[in-house]
Design a protein around this motif. Structure first.
Motif, PDB file in Angstrom:
ATOM      1  N   UNK A 192       3.285   6.238  -1.304  1.00 38.78           N
ATOM      2  CA  UNK A 192       2.517   7.413  -0.887  1.00 38.78           C
ATOM      3  C   UNK A 192       2.867   7.705   0.565  1.00 38.78           C
ATOM      4  N   UNK A 193       3.305   8.921   0.865  1.00 38.33           N
ATOM      5  CA  UNK A 193       3.772   9.266   2.220  1.00 38.33           C
ATOM      6  C   UNK A 193       2.733   8.993   3.303  1.00 38.33           C
ATOM      7  N   UNK A 194       3.184   8.339   4.361  1.00 41.78           N
ATOM      8  CA  UNK A 194       2.354   8.121   5.527  1.00 41.78           C
ATOM      9  C   UNK A 194       1.436   6.915   5.481  1.00 41.78           C
ATOM     10  N   UNK A 195       1.360   6.229   4.333  1.00 40.43           N
ATOM     11  CA  UNK A 195       0.479   5.067   4.258  1.00 40.43           C
ATOM     12  C   UNK A 195       1.265   3.805   4.620  1.00 40.43           C
ATOM     13  N   UNK A 196       0.722   2.953   5.505  1.00 42.35           N
ATOM     14  CA  UNK A 196       1.432   1.743   5.935  1.00 42.35           C
ATOM     15  C   UNK A 196       1.259   0.570   4.961  1.00 42.35           C
ATOM     16  N   UNK A 197       2.041   0.590   3.893  1.00 39.64           N
ATOM     17  CA  UNK A 197       1.956  -0.459   2.870  1.00 39.64           C
ATOM     18  C   UNK A 197       2.448  -1.802   3.405  1.00 39.64           C
ATOM     19  N   UNK A 198       2.016  -2.873   2.763  1.00 40.96           N
ATOM     20  CA  UNK A 198       2.568  -4.190   3.057  1.00 40.96           C
ATOM     21  C   UNK A 198       4.030  -4.191   2.624  1.00 40.96           C
ATOM     22  N   UNK A 199       4.819  -5.050   3.228  1.00 40.28           N
ATOM     23  CA  UNK A 199       6.224  -5.174   2.834  1.00 40.28           C
ATOM     24  C   UNK A 199       6.327  -5.549   1.361  1.00 40.28           C
TER      25      UNK A 199
ATOM     26  N   UNK B  53      -4.805  -8.137  -8.225  1.00 38.15           N
ATOM     27  CA  UNK B  53      -3.751  -7.516  -7.433  1.00 38.15           C
ATOM     28  C   UNK B  53      -2.969  -8.527  -6.597  1.00 38.15           C
ATOM     29  N   UNK B  54      -3.637  -9.546  -6.107  1.00 32.85           N
ATOM     30  CA  UNK B  54      -2.950 -10.536  -5.282  1.00 32.85           C
ATOM     31  C   UNK B  54      -2.030 -11.444  -6.098  1.00 32.85           C
ATOM     32  N   UNK B  55      -2.217 -11.481  -7.403  1.00 30.66           N
ATOM     33  CA  UNK B  55      -1.286 -12.199  -8.283  1.00 30.66           C
ATOM     34  C   UNK B  55      -0.148 -11.290  -8.727  1.00 30.66           C
ATOM     35  N   UNK B  56      -0.451 -10.017  -8.940  1.00 32.63           N
ATOM     36  CA  UNK B  56       0.584  -9.063  -9.336  1.00 32.63           C
ATOM     37  C   UNK B  56       1.593  -8.878  -8.215  1.00 32.63           C
ATOM     38  N   UNK B  57       1.106  -8.745  -6.986  1.00 35.23           N
ATOM     39  CA  UNK B  57       1.976  -8.567  -5.818  1.00 35.23           C
ATOM     40  C   UNK B  57       1.502  -9.528  -4.714  1.00 35.23           C
ATOM     41  N   UNK B  58       1.971 -10.776  -4.756  1.00 34.63           N
ATOM     42  CA  UNK B  58       1.593 -11.696  -3.678  1.00 34.63           C
ATOM     43  C   UNK B  58       2.046 -11.126  -2.325  1.00 34.63           C
ATOM     44  N   UNK B  59       1.162 -11.210  -1.350  1.00 30.79           N
ATOM     45  CA  UNK B  59       1.479 -10.689  -0.026  1.00 30.79           C
ATOM     46  C   UNK B  59       0.974  -9.281   0.219  1.00 30.79           C
ATOM     47  N   UNK B  60       0.302  -8.687  -0.776  1.00 38.46           N
ATOM     48  CA  UNK B  60      -0.271  -7.362  -0.559  1.00 38.46           C
ATOM     49  C   UNK B  60      -1.408  -7.470   0.448  1.00 38.46           C
TER      50      UNK B  60
END
Length: 128
Positions: A68-75, A96-103
């Motif tokens: 999404x433009x302009x949102x500072x997502x985690x790497x 969510x933390x299991x689907x994408x560890x490090x979110x």
């Protein structure tokens, strides 16, 4: 001439019926909005005119994760490469933390599949 008028009327009626939401689907969407408001709205908006802490969720179904433009997502989320399908959104809501560890998003933990389904149907109804 009369046949074309009748044909036009029949086609108009057919289009009107398909344009109306299935009553069961409408109930799911309405319930999903209520569950979204109770569980997700603190951080997410579904209205582009309203700022929120998290990224806008209008049009999220079908969007590539972390884009999404302009949102500072985690790497981690920005590099995940998946698309927000209905199944991916359900998995995210559940763990969510299991689907994408490090979110950077805190764990959501919506484990009830019916509640997940309602929220997903609501989000899917919000296309820009």
């Amino acid at each position: 001439m009369r046949q074309s008028i009748i044909l036009a009327a029949v086609l108009a009626a057919a289009f009107a019926q398909t344009a109306q939401a299935d009553p069961t689907q409408r109930i799911k969407i309405d319930a999903g909005r209520q569950f979204f408001d109770a569980n997700c709205h603190r951080c997410h908006s579904v209205d582009a005119d309203k700022k929120s802490y998290g990224p806008l969720l209008e049009g999220v179904v079908g969007r590539r994760a972390g884009t999404f433009p302009g949102y500072p997502y985690s790497k981690a989320l920005a590099a995940s490469g998946f698309v927000w399908t209905k199944g991916a959104i359900r998995a995210w809501m559940e763990a969510n933390d299991q689907l994408v560890p490090g979110t950077k998003m805190r764990h959501v933990g919506i484990t009830d599949p019916t509640v997940q389904d309602f929220i997903v149907e609501y989000l899917a109804s919000l296309q820009p």
